[in-house]
Design an enzyme around this catalytic site. Structure first.
Site, PDB file in Angstrom:
ATOM      1  N   CYS A  50     -14.877  -3.935 -36.070  1.00 27.12           N
ATOM      2  CA  CYS A  50     -14.283  -5.187 -35.568  1.00 27.12           C
ATOM      3  C   CYS A  50     -13.379  -5.804 -36.628  1.00 27.12           C
ATOM      4  O   CYS A  50     -13.780  -5.991 -37.768  1.00 27.12           O
ATOM      5  CB  CYS A  50     -15.403  -6.157 -35.209  1.00 27.12           C
ATOM      6  N   CYS A  53     -14.945  -9.322 -38.000  1.00 29.36           N
ATOM      7  CA  CYS A  53     -16.206  -9.444 -38.728  1.00 29.36           C
ATOM      8  C   CYS A  53     -15.945  -9.610 -40.235  1.00 29.36           C
ATOM      9  O   CYS A  53     -14.946  -9.114 -40.762  1.00 29.36           O
ATOM     10  CB  CYS A  53     -17.079  -8.212 -38.478  1.00 29.36           C
ATOM     11  N   HIS A 113     -20.871 -11.313 -34.837  1.00 27.63           N
ATOM     12  CA  HIS A 113     -20.045 -10.636 -33.842  1.00 27.63           C
ATOM     13  C   HIS A 113     -20.493 -10.942 -32.406  1.00 27.63           C
ATOM     14  O   HIS A 113     -19.689 -10.913 -31.477  1.00 27.63           O
ATOM     15  CB  HIS A 113     -20.114  -9.128 -34.104  1.00 27.63           C
ATOM     16  N   ASN A 153      -9.853 -16.949 -25.060  1.00 27.99           N
ATOM     17  CA  ASN A 153      -9.960 -15.985 -23.969  1.00 27.99           C
ATOM     18  C   ASN A 153     -11.268 -15.259 -24.175  1.00 27.99           C
ATOM     19  O   ASN A 153     -11.487 -14.682 -25.231  1.00 27.99           O
ATOM     20  CB  ASN A 153      -8.840 -14.946 -24.016  1.00 27.99           C
ATOM     21  N   SER A 161      -9.167  -8.846 -26.393  1.00 34.35           N
ATOM     22  CA  SER A 161      -9.215  -7.481 -26.903  1.00 34.35           C
ATOM     23  C   SER A 161     -10.416  -7.275 -27.819  1.00 34.35           C
ATOM     24  O   SER A 161     -10.765  -6.161 -28.154  1.00 34.35           O
ATOM     25  CB  SER A 161      -7.925  -7.168 -27.659  1.00 34.35           C
ATOM     26  N   HIS A 164     -15.766 -10.337 -30.385  1.00 32.75           N
ATOM     27  CA  HIS A 164     -16.216 -11.277 -31.426  1.00 32.75           C
ATOM     28  C   HIS A 164     -15.716 -12.685 -31.048  1.00 32.75           C
ATOM     29  O   HIS A 164     -14.500 -12.892 -30.933  1.00 32.75           O
ATOM     30  CB  HIS A 164     -15.628 -10.848 -32.768  1.00 32.75           C
ATOM     31  N   HIS A 166     -13.994 -15.875 -30.731  1.00 27.03           N
ATOM     32  CA  HIS A 166     -12.894 -16.446 -31.516  1.00 27.03           C
ATOM     33  C   HIS A 166     -11.941 -17.187 -30.596  1.00 27.03           C
ATOM     34  O   HIS A 166     -11.979 -17.021 -29.383  1.00 27.03           O
ATOM     35  CB  HIS A 166     -12.137 -15.335 -32.251  1.00 27.03           C
ATOM     36  N   GLN A 168      -7.704 -18.914 -30.378  1.00 29.93           N
ATOM     37  CA  GLN A 168      -6.362 -18.816 -30.938  1.00 29.93           C
ATOM     38  C   GLN A 168      -5.778 -20.207 -31.065  1.00 29.93           C
ATOM     39  O   GLN A 168      -6.104 -21.107 -30.289  1.00 29.93           O
ATOM     40  CB  GLN A 168      -5.490 -17.944 -30.046  1.00 29.93           C
TER      41      GLN A 168
HETATM   42 ZN   LIG Z   1     -16.845  -8.883 -35.112  1.00 33.45          ZN
END
Ligand SMILES: [Zn+2]
Ligand SMILES: [Zn+2]
Ligand SMILES: [Zn+2]
Length: 340
Positions: A50, A53, A113, A153, A161, A164, A166, A168
């Site tokens: 990833c 990570c 993750h 998203n 994609s 993990h 997250h 933007q």
């Molecule tokens: Zn990750």
């Protein structure tokens, strides 16, 4: 009185000025979707492949630090670049383009993750909110950034994609389409009625109650009257504030609670990690006063009837007007039960 629960009608999205077509009788047609078992997909706490990570190397060779809370970095493949660009091209009034500048960043919610908002401790979500506040301030203070869009998203269905958790953070020179429409509507309403559109909408939704999912001391969660997506929701702070910098420490705790609870309800709805796009709409960072702006967050989840059956925006929706069968009130009732 228009029978909203059983006859076709249009509803106005007062934030964007656009309509949505609602066809409640179609929700009673014979079941056509398949019932599938939610696939159990366990993600590891750390994934060596990833790029988000801690300690891992990203696509362009940069190495993530061994971060222990949130972590923000400039997107390795940004949609916008900060360098100045040619202003405009207008060879004809029919062929129009404008140069666009900006900064695109990625913000990891936690080093873990597999830790989504629904599974995070409230203190960990407060750290994410703090990251949003700092990024809004940091990007927004640049003179070439007039709007900061924070969004997440979640799920491959929404094009994420990487699983993990997250978000933007895109700062842009131009105000993007959706907040630009909302700004016009909020400004027009304030000019016409001398009060805030969303403050008034909150008052109405609390008095009706049938689209309210839950609320705490500082925030209201509703399926908006004009929702397009089946289980779309809107998070609204009771206090009139134009952006996240106006949120107090106590309100930040309350927002964390709302985000955790709503994400957990969504996951329970179809017994699956619920995909969505979510994001905040805040006042532009263009240096002007925006008394009309009322901070809020949208959740746009695509799922309709099960973990595998999503709503598509096609046909009449793409060429005409967005349409839905299940009413926003029925969707709110379903979510309210799950959140109770
Ligand atoms: Zn990750
Ligand atoms: Zn307001
Ligand atoms: Zn909005």
């Amino acid at each position: 009185m228009l029978p909203l629960h059983d006859s076709s009608h249009r509803r106005l999205n007062v934030l964007t000025g656009e309509w949505v077509l609602i066809s409640p009788h179609r929700a009673q047609r014979p079941w056509q979707g398949q019932v599938e078992r939610a696939q159990e997909q366990r993600e590891p706490a750390y994934d060596p492949s990833c790029y988000l990570c801690p300690g891992n190397t990203r696509a362009r060779g940069e190495r993530n630090p061994s971060y222990s809370s949130t972590f923000v970095f400039d997107n390795d493949y940004p949609a916008l670049h900060p360098e100045p660009v040619e202003a405009a091209m207008a060879e004809s009034p029919l062929i129009v383009a404008q140069g666009e500048r900006g900064i695109c960043r990625v913000g990891c919610f936690s080093p873990r993750h597999n830790l989504t908002l629904a599974g995070m401790e409230l203190g960990e979500i407060v750290a994410v909110i703090e990251m949003w506040r700092q990024q809004f301030a940091d990007l927004g203070e640049r003179d070439f950034i007039n709007y900061v869009q924070i969004f997440e998203n979640r799920g491959t269905m929404m094009g994420a994609s990487n699983s993990h958790p997250h978000c933007q953070l895109w700062g842009s020179y131009s105000i993007p389409n959706e907040p630009a429409k909302e700004q016009t509507s909020q400004r027009d309403y304030m000019e016409s009625y001398q009060r805030c559109l969303l403050c008034e909408y909150i008052r109405l939704e609390r008095s009706y109650g049938d689209r309210v999912i839950f609320q705490n001391e500082s925030f209201l969660v509703v399926v908006p009257f004009w929702a397009v997506w089946p289980f779309e929701t809107l998070i609204l702070p009771f206090q009139h504030t134009a952006d996240l910098s106006g949120i107090t420490g106590a309100q930040s705790d309350q927002l964390a609670e709302v985000l955790q609870k709503l994400s957990a309800c969504y996951d329970r709805l179809f017994n699956t990690p619920f995909p969505y796009s979510m994001g905040f709409h805040q006042q532009p960072t263009d240096g002007e006063a925006h008394p009309e702006w009322h901070l809020h967050a949208h959740f746009f989840p695509p799922l309709l009837r099960s973990a595998g059956i999503r709503k598509f925006m096609v046909g009449f929706e793409l060429l005409g007007t967005p349409q839905r069968d299940i009413t926003p009130e029925a969707a709110a009732e379903r979510l309210r039960e799950l959140c109770a």
